[in-house]
Design a protein around this motif. Sequence first.
Motif, mmCIF file in Angstrom:
data_model
loop_
_atom_site.group_PDB
_atom_site.id
_atom_site.type_symbol
_atom_site.label_atom_id
_atom_site.label_comp_id
_atom_site.label_asym_id
_atom_site.label_seq_id
_atom_site.Cartn_x
_atom_site.Cartn_y
_atom_site.Cartn_z
ATOM 1 N N SER A 230 0.879 -1.355 0.056
ATOM 2 C CA SER A 230 -0.145 -0.092 -0.112
ATOM 3 C C SER A 230 0.901 1.295 0.046
ATOM 4 N N ARG A 261 -2.405 -5.657 -3.305
ATOM 5 C CA ARG A 261 -2.263 -4.117 -3.674
ATOM 6 C C ARG A 261 -3.335 -3.650 -4.673
ATOM 7 N N ARG A 262 -3.526 -4.612 -5.405
ATOM 8 C CA ARG A 262 -4.765 -4.356 -6.605
ATOM 9 C C ARG A 262 -6.168 -4.643 -6.021
ATOM 10 N N ASP A 263 -6.179 -5.469 -4.874
ATOM 11 C CA ASP A 263 -7.424 -6.059 -4.507
ATOM 12 C C ASP A 263 -8.361 -4.900 -3.638
ATOM 13 N N THR A 264 -9.401 -4.453 -4.262
ATOM 14 C CA THR A 264 -10.115 -3.493 -3.667
ATOM 15 C C THR A 264 -10.479 -3.800 -2.220
ATOM 16 N N GLU A 265 -11.157 -4.887 -1.729
ATOM 17 C CA GLU A 265 -11.528 -5.248 -0.580
ATOM 18 C C GLU A 265 -10.576 -5.020 0.485
ATOM 19 N N THR A 266 -9.204 -5.471 0.068
ATOM 20 C CA THR A 266 -7.946 -5.771 1.119
ATOM 21 C C THR A 266 -7.813 -4.132 1.273
ATOM 22 N N MET A 267 -7.896 -3.230 0.289
ATOM 23 C CA MET A 267 -7.465 -2.103 0.584
ATOM 24 C C MET A 267 -8.537 -1.196 1.415
ATOM 25 N N GLN A 268 -9.919 -1.469 1.272
ATOM 26 C CA GLN A 268 -10.881 -1.065 1.878
ATOM 27 C C GLN A 268 -10.736 -1.203 3.514
#
Length: 569
Positions: A230, A261-268
């Motif tokens: 991130s 890093r490209r996984d939206t749910e993980t970043m959220q």
Amino acid sequence: MSGRRGLFPILFVFAAAGLFGSLLLHLNSVDKQQQRYKQHTEMLEMSYRAALHTYRVATEIYLRDTIRQPDVLALFARAWQTDLTGKARLRQQLHDRLRGSYQELWQHRLRQLHFHLPDGESFLRFHQPDRFGDKLFDVRPSVRIANTELHDVTGFEAGRIIDGFRYVTPLRYQGLHIGSVETSIPFKSVQTAMTEYAADREYQFMVHSELIQERLFPDFRSVYAPSPLSEAYLIENPGRKHPDTAVPLSTTATAIAERLRRDTETMQRMARNEAFSVGLIQAGSGYVVSFLPIKEVTGGKGGYLVSYVKEPLVTTIKRSFVFELLGFAGLLGFAFWLLLRWRGSLAQLAEQSAKQQYEELLLIQQEAIEHGERTRISRELHDGIGQALHAVLLRLKLLLGTIEPGRGAERIAIGELIQDIQNASAELRNLVISLRPLPLSGMKIDEAVQWLCNNLEKDGGVSLLLQIAGDFDNVSDQCSLVLFRVCQEGLTNILKHAAAKRVQVSLQRQDATVVLTICDDGSGGAQPVGTSGSGLAIMRERVGLAGGRLLIESPAGQGTRIFVELPCH
């Protein structure tokens, strides 16, 4: 078209069942995954707490045995009330007094020993003894809290030189607050301790980039590098050659981090500062990545502790879901196939039933036509030929009365003619009776069979044994007619073809079934299956349409046995 229309609701129901079942299997698979992921998250937290507890215990022992000694406290207490020269002299004395014990701290993975004055001024950094005098209250909340609220502060905190996991405690001498002292460990110490608990895991600590920008000395910015997971976090620069630099991630773990890093749910979830674990497959192997948010001593966002571990259960659960889904689809398809077969059987049964009803109706119509024709022929024989024979007989009798007794030859000739006509009339009466339909004759089936047997015994010159048992009052007309025709056909065949001398006929009522048996001692050799127009074939067809069964046994030279079983309703 009606069959296709009837298929659409079934397809809709099975499609809905398939979607619902797939959803349940998916939810079950997700539940299994989440339970396993939760265990990984809890394991990471327990390992982290155990590592910090070890550090805290070691610090408390060091404080008790080394720092809180009277000579050390007396030396540090004088620093608060002296000038710069005195502070420099006391700083050197304190450094000399504790230099040996500071070396021992390394054995317990403690890398920093830092003294602060009551106003938050840095007095002595053992790891950077040339940096002192800077005010820390604004950039080091742990130092401010320990010196203003006068209690121990433990936890993660970003510093002026490097971040660390700190233990800051206030110091008192002779009842007065004289400042504070802190120890800290770098992430490598935490990483090493946690690896001892779980050697199969890789660990990385990411600190929030805003903390680094606010607090770090500018000339120490190279200590950090962007996180592969991130952009909001920094990690220790893996290229930094220092004993306290944490072990960098492997190539596989780095590739996993870049994927996440490209996984939206993980970043959220990271933005919400959640503790969680995710599973994924990398290069054919399952991995679980666990995220533990680390708060700063103030309770604000500090960073994330992340662990990477190979977990075969990730691929096992995914395969299990695929297999369960395929098995469910197979069962659903099999059930659909069975339903189609069942519908086809129902349609076939309905078709057979309709065909049987049609054939029965056709037979009834044929029987009605046949009965009508028999009645017409019987009536014409009786009214036409019968009346003519009767008229001839009367004239011959009148003629016989006019011939003189002396003309004996003529009287004898006329008497023979009268006898022949009487015999012909009797045979005509039998023919009329045999042609008359059974329901119109007023006889029950047992009476009709007895009448047929009497005629055979009288006209055929055979010995006949008749056995009748049971009540035949409520036997249906259709059943009676079929039995009568079978018996008539069988006895006629015996009279014409069998050359039999003894015949045995049995008629029995057994509950809702009537059984007819005809046996003879004739030549046998009858063919059970003939052409469609033969007597035996017609006999078999009549019995089959009436719902009964017919058996014919006719070995050559051993007579013939006909067995008929019919429902009598």
